[in-house]
Design a protein around this motif. Structure first.
Motif, mmCIF file in Angstrom:
data_model
loop_
_atom_site.group_PDB
_atom_site.id
_atom_site.type_symbol
_atom_site.label_atom_id
_atom_site.label_comp_id
_atom_site.label_asym_id
_atom_site.label_seq_id
_atom_site.Cartn_x
_atom_site.Cartn_y
_atom_site.Cartn_z
ATOM 1 N N ALA A 10 -45.186 -6.543 14.753
ATOM 2 C CA ALA A 10 -44.331 -7.859 14.861
ATOM 3 C C ALA A 10 -45.074 -9.056 15.300
ATOM 4 C CB ALA A 10 -43.297 -7.700 15.778
ATOM 5 N N ARG A 11 -44.530 -10.290 14.926
ATOM 6 C CA ARG A 11 -44.996 -11.522 15.448
ATOM 7 C C ARG A 11 -44.101 -12.528 15.943
ATOM 8 N NH1 ARG A 11 -46.125 -16.486 12.615
ATOM 9 N NH2 ARG A 11 -45.173 -15.733 10.669
ATOM 10 N N PRO A 12 -44.121 -12.256 17.281
ATOM 11 C CA PRO A 12 -42.903 -12.687 17.964
ATOM 12 C C PRO A 12 -43.097 -14.242 18.273
ATOM 13 C CG PRO A 12 -44.179 -11.509 19.542
ATOM 14 C CD PRO A 12 -44.626 -11.038 18.173
ATOM 15 N N LEU A 13 -41.984 -15.096 18.043
ATOM 16 C CA LEU A 13 -42.120 -16.688 18.122
ATOM 17 C C LEU A 13 -42.219 -16.965 19.769
ATOM 18 C CD1 LEU A 13 -39.882 -17.703 15.357
ATOM 19 C CD2 LEU A 13 -42.261 -17.729 15.346
ATOM 20 N N ARG A 26 -30.628 -14.669 14.844
ATOM 21 C CA ARG A 26 -31.573 -15.307 15.781
ATOM 22 C C ARG A 26 -32.607 -14.435 16.506
ATOM 23 N NH1 ARG A 26 -30.702 -16.266 21.420
ATOM 24 N NH2 ARG A 26 -31.868 -18.165 22.322
ATOM 25 N N ARG A 27 -32.202 -13.294 16.977
ATOM 26 C CA ARG A 27 -32.892 -12.309 17.741
ATOM 27 C C ARG A 27 -33.794 -11.868 16.920
ATOM 28 N NH1 ARG A 27 -29.186 -9.719 20.102
ATOM 29 N NH2 ARG A 27 -28.977 -8.016 18.440
ATOM 30 N N ILE A 28 -33.609 -11.301 15.628
ATOM 31 C CA ILE A 28 -34.484 -10.765 14.630
ATOM 32 C C ILE A 28 -35.527 -11.809 14.340
ATOM 33 C CG2 ILE A 28 -34.769 -10.056 12.211
ATOM 34 C CD1 ILE A 28 -31.709 -8.995 12.496
ATOM 35 N N LEU A 29 -35.391 -13.019 14.053
ATOM 36 C CA LEU A 29 -36.315 -13.945 13.643
ATOM 37 C C LEU A 29 -36.983 -14.296 14.830
ATOM 38 C CD1 LEU A 29 -37.608 -16.110 11.840
ATOM 39 C CD2 LEU A 29 -35.828 -17.921 12.440
ATOM 40 N N ALA A 30 -36.619 -14.390 16.321
ATOM 41 C CA ALA A 30 -37.355 -14.802 17.369
ATOM 42 C C ALA A 30 -38.319 -13.687 17.566
ATOM 43 C CB ALA A 30 -36.588 -14.883 18.713
ATOM 44 N N LEU A 31 -37.977 -12.290 17.610
ATOM 45 C CA LEU A 31 -38.956 -11.385 17.915
ATOM 46 C C LEU A 31 -39.794 -10.890 16.805
ATOM 47 C CD1 LEU A 31 -36.444 -8.889 19.549
ATOM 48 C CD2 LEU A 31 -37.906 -10.506 20.349
ATOM 49 N N ASP A 32 -39.741 -11.414 15.423
ATOM 50 C CA ASP A 32 -40.635 -11.152 14.465
ATOM 51 C C ASP A 32 -40.678 -12.057 13.325
ATOM 52 O OD1 ASP A 32 -42.630 -10.052 12.811
ATOM 53 O OD2 ASP A 32 -41.330 -8.170 12.380
ATOM 54 N N ALA A 33 -41.639 -12.995 13.275
ATOM 55 C CA ALA A 33 -41.496 -14.104 12.431
ATOM 56 C C ALA A 33 -41.795 -13.752 11.113
ATOM 57 C CB ALA A 33 -42.356 -15.039 12.732
ATOM 58 N N ASN A 34 -42.164 -12.407 10.907
ATOM 59 C CA ASN A 34 -42.594 -11.969 9.529
ATOM 60 C C ASN A 34 -41.195 -11.741 8.724
ATOM 61 O OD1 ASN A 34 -45.400 -12.018 10.034
ATOM 62 N ND2 ASN A 34 -45.237 -10.157 11.074
ATOM 63 N N LYS A 35 -40.199 -11.544 9.371
ATOM 64 C CA LYS A 35 -38.780 -11.234 8.794
ATOM 65 C C LYS A 35 -38.087 -12.417 8.485
ATOM 66 C CE LYS A 35 -38.334 -6.878 11.110
ATOM 67 N NZ LYS A 35 -37.878 -5.906 11.984
ATOM 68 N N THR A 36 -38.916 -13.704 8.193
ATOM 69 C CA THR A 36 -38.135 -14.896 7.877
ATOM 70 C C THR A 36 -37.415 -14.550 6.719
ATOM 71 O OG1 THR A 36 -40.062 -15.946 8.734
ATOM 72 C CG2 THR A 36 -38.880 -17.284 7.264
ATOM 73 N N ARG A 37 -37.884 -14.033 5.543
ATOM 74 C CA ARG A 37 -37.200 -13.656 4.431
ATOM 75 C C ARG A 37 -35.850 -12.920 4.430
ATOM 76 N NH1 ARG A 37 -38.781 -14.080 -1.111
ATOM 77 N NH2 ARG A 37 -37.689 -12.433 -2.571
ATOM 78 N N THR A 59 -41.688 -25.138 13.726
ATOM 79 C CA THR A 59 -40.467 -25.315 13.054
ATOM 80 C C THR A 59 -39.619 -24.075 13.254
ATOM 81 O OG1 THR A 59 -41.814 -26.454 11.543
ATOM 82 C CG2 THR A 59 -39.645 -25.898 10.697
ATOM 83 N N LEU A 60 -40.182 -22.827 13.108
ATOM 84 C CA LEU A 60 -39.083 -21.645 13.370
ATOM 85 C C LEU A 60 -38.714 -21.470 14.652
ATOM 86 C CD1 LEU A 60 -41.472 -18.890 11.513
ATOM 87 C CD2 LEU A 60 -39.233 -20.093 10.623
ATOM 88 N N ARG A 61 -39.383 -22.049 15.760
ATOM 89 C CA ARG A 61 -38.829 -22.068 17.125
ATOM 90 C C ARG A 61 -37.666 -22.905 17.270
ATOM 91 N NH1 ARG A 61 -44.092 -20.301 18.587
ATOM 92 N NH2 ARG A 61 -44.968 -22.201 18.548
ATOM 93 N N SER A 62 -37.987 -24.070 16.344
ATOM 94 C CA SER A 62 -36.778 -25.272 16.605
ATOM 95 C C SER A 62 -35.508 -24.378 15.803
ATOM 96 C CB SER A 62 -37.177 -26.489 15.942
ATOM 97 O OG SER A 62 -37.487 -26.057 14.611
ATOM 98 N N ALA A 63 -35.735 -23.785 14.858
ATOM 99 C CA ALA A 63 -34.688 -23.236 14.074
ATOM 100 C C ALA A 63 -34.040 -22.039 14.986
ATOM 101 C CB ALA A 63 -35.125 -22.572 12.784
ATOM 102 N N VAL A 64 -34.629 -21.300 15.690
ATOM 103 C CA VAL A 64 -34.152 -20.349 16.681
ATOM 104 C C VAL A 64 -33.267 -20.963 17.817
ATOM 105 C CG1 VAL A 64 -34.602 -18.575 18.474
ATOM 106 C CG2 VAL A 64 -36.103 -18.725 16.372
#
Length: 585
Positions: free
Chosen positions: A388-391, A467-478, A519-524
């Motif tokens: 995982a790549r957490p934000l 939100r939790r999925i994106l914050a804990l792993d930026a690879n799951k953006t899609r 940008t992803l963190r602002s989205a979270v």
């Protein structure tokens, strides 16, 4: 039968052989005693002069003269033993038997008769002689050669040997003091500056967190000193010429450590191009090697040969520390180091959830000098966490500590993680305690699910989950974008508030077009605001302002703010806003 007894040959017993050997040794000691006593007296005089430090105080001519006289005395004793009128004569077997017979008070020479033969070859005379030997052998019981009779009083009628022995014992005890001498003083040229002219100040400073007073050392301290691990030994010598400082660890097989002075350590660091003042670790490392040469000459040339010297050494284990020159000891101290154990921390109960959704922890902490700080470490549980790549980093959990002291005490902490992206995640929680020495202790790891805010609205729950999925792993953006597309596919039918629909579309676009993690963190953060708006509307925003105002006010009161100082955000206004929004809702 009697004729057979008379014909038997007498054989010496083992006891008689031992008696003859001890008698021989006693007679040899008696005959060589004058020479032995003379050699012992000259050797004792030499040791007395050396241990009292007299050789170090003598001029070279007088020292050589005294050594010559002592050598002449030793040579005279040896000459008396070899060439004199009372030169050493080795006792013969007859002398030994005569001594035994005389000491045992035997008559008619029964012992010597056993080894003699009749002068005539007449069989009757031989039989008569054997019968005589047999009868004499009956007296060979309880034989003794007696103790050595040295008769020292004839050689030394005035009893000067007792004075020499007393001075020898006194000089040996004196040699362990700061002014005591060594045997090498007799053969080496003494220093121009005597040890008696040096002033030595030594003390040990325990670490500050132990709250123990410094210990001042004297040269007379012979008992081991108990000090905490990490104590600093400090030494100042008024004249450091030819002074050596060594620490010998008590553990078996450990090598002694040579400690260099502060000035030499700084010069070595400057020569190596390090610059500045070296720390304690540099000084300790520099003690294992000679200072390197620099362009202007040796490092030793930059440090004055005489003058005061300062030494510092951190005591990490038990051992002895010696200070001295080649000719005398300036001080020796033994240290028993009390090890600084690692702190301990353990869960006292299972982590629980408070009414407000905060995580409640109860634990026990302990240390021999007190715990300085404690924290909780969180790691995502499961195989997916490996790639995982957490934000966001795991939330920092500072644990409250009980009043500082020794032993084990109980602590409680409540941590509100409801707004953290990690809330609701399956994690492994480990408690870590740290003391002032930097040592850490860890508790057992517990697997748990972090408390989270409960959303009743299904749409709000779905947004928080993504939100939790994106914050804990930026690879799951899609995947998050696809889920938002699915949620908003028929938003005009299922999303009652158009504002929420537009907000979801905006955050979806931000995530899909994000080029960096910021940008992803602002989205979270935006997704959290959207979820709160869907669940509570504007009321949640007013509650947040009210909570922030309370926290600022509490912080100001803890810092001692006066009434004249400007207050933080007006709590009353925030409370009124909350009421207005609640009524409008």
């Amino acid at each position: 039968m009697a004729e057979n007894d008379a014909s038997r040959t007498w054989r010496p017993t083992r006891r008689l052989g031992w008696t003859r050997r001890t008698t021989f040794a006693a007679m040899l000691l008696e005959r060589s005693w004058p020479a032995i006593l003379g050699l012992a007296a000259t050797a004792a005089l030499f040791l007395i002069f050396a241990w009292f430090g007299l050789f170090r105080l003598m001029p070279d001519i007088l020292r050589i003269l005294v050594l010559g006289l002592i050598g002449i005395g030793a040579a005279g004793s040896i000459a008396l033993l070899v060439f004199g009128g009372r030169r050493l004569r080795i006792p013969s077997a007859g002398d030994v038997d005569e001594r035994i017979e005389s000491t045992s008070r035997l008559t008619h020479q029964p012992l010597r008769a056993q080894g003699e033969q009749p002068a005539s070859d007449d069989p009757f005379a031989a039989a008569l002689w054997r019968e005589h030997q047999r009868r004499m052998s009956d007296n060979l019981r309880h034989l003794t050669g007696g103790a050595p009779a040295t008769r020292s009083e004839r050689i030394d009628p005035f009893g000067l040997r007792a004075v020499v022995a007393l001075l020898l014992v006194t000089s040996f005890a004196f040699s362990f003091g700061p002014d005591g001498g060594r045997i090498g003083d007799a053969f080496l040229r003494p220093l121009s500056v005597e040890a008696a002219g040096r002033r030595v100040d030594a003390w040990v400073t325990p670490p500050a967190y132990t709250r123990r007073a410094p210990i001042f050392l004297t040269s007379g301290d012979t008992q081991p000193l108990t000090v905490p691990e990490g104590s600093k030994f400090s030494l100042r010598v008024s004249n450091g010429e030819s002074v050596g400082v060594n620490f010998e660890p008590a553990r078996e097989g450990a090598e002694a450590v040579a400690i260099v002075s502060t000035a030499e350590a700084e010069a070595a660091a400057a020569a190596a191009g390090e610059g500045g003042n070296p720390g304690e670790g540099d000084r300790t490392a520099a003690s294992d090697a000679q200072p390197e040469a620099q362009s202007g000459g040796d490092v030793a040339a930059t440090v004055p040969a005489d003058g005061p010297r300062d030494y510092e050494y951190t005591i990490a284990e038990s051992g002895s520390l010696n200070v001295g020159t080649s000719f005398s000891s300036l001080g020796e101290w033994r240290f028993d180091v009390t090890p600084d154990t690692d702190p301990t921390i353990a869960f006292k109960g299972e982590p629980s959830e408070a009414r407000n959704g905060a995580l409640q922890l109860t634990y026990e902490v302990g240390d021999d000098y007190g715990v300085r700080k404690a924290r909780g470490e969180i790691e995502i549980e499961g195989a997916e966490a490996a790639g995982a790549r957490p934000l966001y980093p795991a939330p920092e959990m500072r644990l409250a500590l009980p009043r500082r002291g020794q032993g084990v005490a109980e602590g409680k902490t409540s941590v509100d993680l409801t707004e953290s992206p990690y809330s609701g995640a399956d994690v492994e929680l480990t408690l870590v305690a740290e003391d002032d020495a930097g040592q850490t202790g860890r508790s057992q790891t517990k697997a748990m699910t972090l408390p989270e805010r409960r959303f009743l609205n299904p749409l709000a729950r779905a947004v928080v989950e993504q939100r939790r999925i994106l914050a804990l792993d930026a690879n799951k953006t899609r995947r998050v974008v696809e889920m938002l597309d699915a949620v908003t596919l028929r938003g005009d039918e299922f999303i009652a508030n158009p504002t929420d629909y537009l907000a979801l579309q905006a955050v979806r676009t931000r995530i899909a077009t994000a080029h960096d993690d910021d940008t992803l963190r602002s989205a979270v953060d935006f997704m959290w605001e959207i979820a709160l708006g869907i669940e509570d509307g504007d009321l949640s925003l007013a509650e947040r302002r009210l909570r922030d105002a309370r926290e600022q006010l509490s912080e100001a009161l803890e810092n001692g703010a006066s009434n004249e100082e400007p207050r933080p955000a007006d709590a009353g206004t925030a409370r009124g806003d909350a009421g207005i929004h609640a009524g409008a809702r």
